[in-house]
Design an enzyme around this catalytic site. Structure first.
Site, PDB file in Angstrom:
ATOM      1  N   THR A  21       0.818  -1.208   0.000  1.00  0.00           N
ATOM      2  CA  THR A  21       0.000   0.000   0.000  1.00  0.00           C
ATOM      3  C   THR A  21       0.854   1.260   0.000  1.00  0.00           C
ATOM      4  O   THR A  21       1.757   1.408   0.823  1.00  0.00           O
ATOM      5  CB  THR A  21      -0.937   0.019   1.231  1.00  0.00           C
ATOM      6  OG1 THR A  21      -1.662  -1.210   1.286  1.00  0.00           O
ATOM      7  CG2 THR A  21      -1.907   1.185   1.147  1.00  0.00           C
ATOM      8  N   HIS A  52       5.164   5.192   1.189  1.00  0.00           N
ATOM      9  CA  HIS A  52       4.721   3.832   1.480  1.00  0.00           C
ATOM     10  C   HIS A  52       4.080   3.772   2.863  1.00  0.00           C
ATOM     11  O   HIS A  52       4.546   4.402   3.822  1.00  0.00           O
ATOM     12  CB  HIS A  52       5.896   2.857   1.410  1.00  0.00           C
ATOM     13  CG  HIS A  52       5.451   1.454   1.150  1.00  0.00           C
ATOM     14  ND1 HIS A  52       4.860   0.674   2.131  1.00  0.00           N
ATOM     15  CD2 HIS A  52       5.476   0.698   0.022  1.00  0.00           C
ATOM     16  CE1 HIS A  52       4.544  -0.505   1.613  1.00  0.00           C
ATOM     17  NE2 HIS A  52       4.904  -0.522   0.342  1.00  0.00           N
ATOM     18  N   HIS A  53       3.000   2.984   2.955  1.00  0.00           N
ATOM     19  CA  HIS A  53       2.260   2.865   4.215  1.00  0.00           C
ATOM     20  C   HIS A  53       3.120   2.249   5.315  1.00  0.00           C
ATOM     21  O   HIS A  53       2.841   2.422   6.502  1.00  0.00           O
ATOM     22  CB  HIS A  53       1.004   2.011   4.002  1.00  0.00           C
ATOM     23  CG  HIS A  53      -0.188   2.484   4.778  1.00  0.00           C
ATOM     24  ND1 HIS A  53      -0.109   2.923   6.082  1.00  0.00           N
ATOM     25  CD2 HIS A  53      -1.500   2.602   4.433  1.00  0.00           C
ATOM     26  CE1 HIS A  53      -1.312   3.269   6.504  1.00  0.00           C
ATOM     27  NE2 HIS A  53      -2.175   3.096   5.534  1.00  0.00           N
ATOM     28  N   ALA A  54       4.192   1.545   4.960  1.00  0.00           N
ATOM     29  CA  ALA A  54       5.076   0.963   5.969  1.00  0.00           C
ATOM     30  C   ALA A  54       5.773   2.041   6.793  1.00  0.00           C
ATOM     31  O   ALA A  54       6.220   1.784   7.911  1.00  0.00           O
ATOM     32  CB  ALA A  54       6.120   0.055   5.297  1.00  0.00           C
TER      33      ALA A  54
END
Length: 464
Positions: free
Chosen positions: A24, A139-141
């Site tokens: 994501t 990035h969702h991370a």
């Protein structure tokens, strides 16, 4: 200097968002009122808290066992800024609507199969010079929407006070509060009861229970289908007028009511007389579980290298809406939404989903946790989230901002909705699988008309 910093393991949530099924990326579209000054953008980012935070200065690396780590590195801004000088879309897109459609289509194409390179930290900014737009891809991370929005807004300044940071609204305490002892006991018992019911529903959704198929249903593999993007434009003042029509409601209640009414309108348009009155359509709503940081606190937090309040901390609730043909009282959608959301708050479903996801990640690893999440998405119909932005107009790199909008890379849902508020406006980005929902602009208009009707009904009620 970067080599002397030891590698840092990813958090369980960070590892989850790197799985192929849930890879994501968050997109933040910022349009300026003036032409973009590349040197000013570089200078602002270089001196910002963004590049002081370890996540934005670290490479994603994996050891021989496949375990992910953050490794500090030197950031080369030229690798992260992608400058596009030519117009995108049709050559004659000179009107505001055409400009917006061109930018939306550009971002829609980024949402499918356009990963971020692991040769650099997992973020980049596309500068669409001819359109005065910057598209940040993060990035969702690296963090959830609240964390990332806070650190991005720390790069901005208020128009009315160039030295001041934007004003962000902090989340209110949703605890049970005081009251007589028997009221507290009753609330605890209701919390346990509804918590058990909603937790059981959550588990069943991960196993086999799914929504009935409609013209807006997605499913496994739909995340790879081509996308279209449209924007529903709402006014916060209109939402406040509607909010006052029913006691103790919130802006989120109004948002869910607008979504329920808008989707009912769209279904009635696409498949008239085909659906049963009261048909349940289930979405996933992302709920922030952290106290939103004041921007003034971010600098101390980053300098102290604290990760306790950074990262991904949000829960998921299953949000049922119901198909209804248009009736004489649009405020019924708000009353149903408020009743449902109040039960969800009482049940602590969002906290349960966060804890169960954390346990699955810790015990079984990201593979099974991502499978659990993927099945829930496939068995529901839409995703919705709401990020609260600045209350006043702001500047970025000295450029007054016209609008701020957010969305994410595609999911198995054919419809994902992300609302972002800014300076009295609330824009909902509608990302759709265009072979399933070919006319997202009409769906956006359904949401806008739903709010207008609710506002008119609220004003009429107030006069009585």
């Amino acid at each position: 200097m970067a080599a002397s910093v030891p590698d840092e393991p990813l958090t369980p949530s960070g590892r989850l968002f790197l799985r192929p099924e849930l890879d994501t990326i968050i997109h933040c579209i910022i349009r300026g009122k003036d032409p973009i000054n590349i040197d000013a953008v570089k200078s602002t980012i270089a001196s910002s808290l963004m590049l002081q935070h370890p996540r934005f200065c670290s490479l994603l690396v994996r050891d021989p066992n496949g375990r992910e780590y953050w490794r500090r590195t030197q950031v080369d801004l030229d690798q992260h800024l992608i400058v596009i000088n030519n117009r995108i879309g049709t050559a004659d897109c000179s009107g505001a609507d055409d400009e917006e459609a061109a930018v939306n289509q550009y971002v829609a194409e980024l949402t499918v199969s356009t990963p971020l390179s692991t040769d650099k930290p997992l973020w980049e900014a596309h500068l669409l010079m001819a359109h005065r737009c910057a598209v940040f891809r993060i990035h969702h991370a690296l963090g959830d929407g609240i964390s990332l929005m806070s650190i991005m807004m720390a790069c901005c300044r208020r128009i009315d006070d160039p030295e001041a940071l934007p004003t962000m609204i902090t989340r209110r305490d949703l605890g049970a509060g005081g009251g007589k002892w028997w009221d507290r006991i009753r609330r605890v018992l209701m919390m346990l009861c509804f918590g058990f019911v909603f937790a059981l529903e959550f588990i069943l959704r991960a196993l086999w229970v799914r929504d009935r198929k409609t013209v807006i249903s997605g499913g496994a593999g739909v995340e790879l289908w081509p996308r279209k993007l449209a924007t529903a434009k709402l006014l916060i003042q209109d939402m406040k007028v509607v909010k006052r029509a029913v006691d103790n409601t919130t802006i989120n209640d109004v948002l869910f009511a607008v979504v329920s009414s808008g989707i009912s309108r769209y279904l009635d348009h696409r498949s008239p007389n085909a659906l049963q009155e009261g048909l349940r359509i289930t979405g996933e709503a992302m709920i922030n579980l952290r106290e939103q940081l004041q921007l003034e606190d971010l600098s101390d937090l980053i300098k102290n290298n604290s990760s306790s309040r950074w990262g991904n901390k949000f829960g998921v609730i299953l949000l049922p809406i119901y198909y209804h043909k248009r009736n004489d009282d649009p405020l019924q959608y708000l009353k149903r939404a408020k009743k449902m959301v109040d039960l969800k708050k009482l049940s602590l479903e969002a906290h349960f989903s966060y804890k169960i996801g954390d346990l699955v990640m810790s015990w079984l690893g990201p593979k099974y946790a991502s499978l659990l999440n993927y099945r829930i998405v496939c068995n529901t119909t839409f995703t919705i989230s709401n990020v609260v932005g600045p209350q006043e107009e702001i500047t970025l790199a000295g450029n007054p901002i016209d609008y701020i909008r957010v969305n994410t890379s595609s999911l198995p849902h054919a419809l994902t909705m992300h609302m972002m508020s800014y300076a009295g406006r609330a824009d909902i980005q509608l990302l759709v699988a265009k072979e399933i929902i070919p006319d997202p602009e009409f769906l956006a208009k359904c949401f806008e008309n739903a709010l207008i009707e609710m506002k008119e009904a609220a004003l009429a009620t107030a006069k009585k």
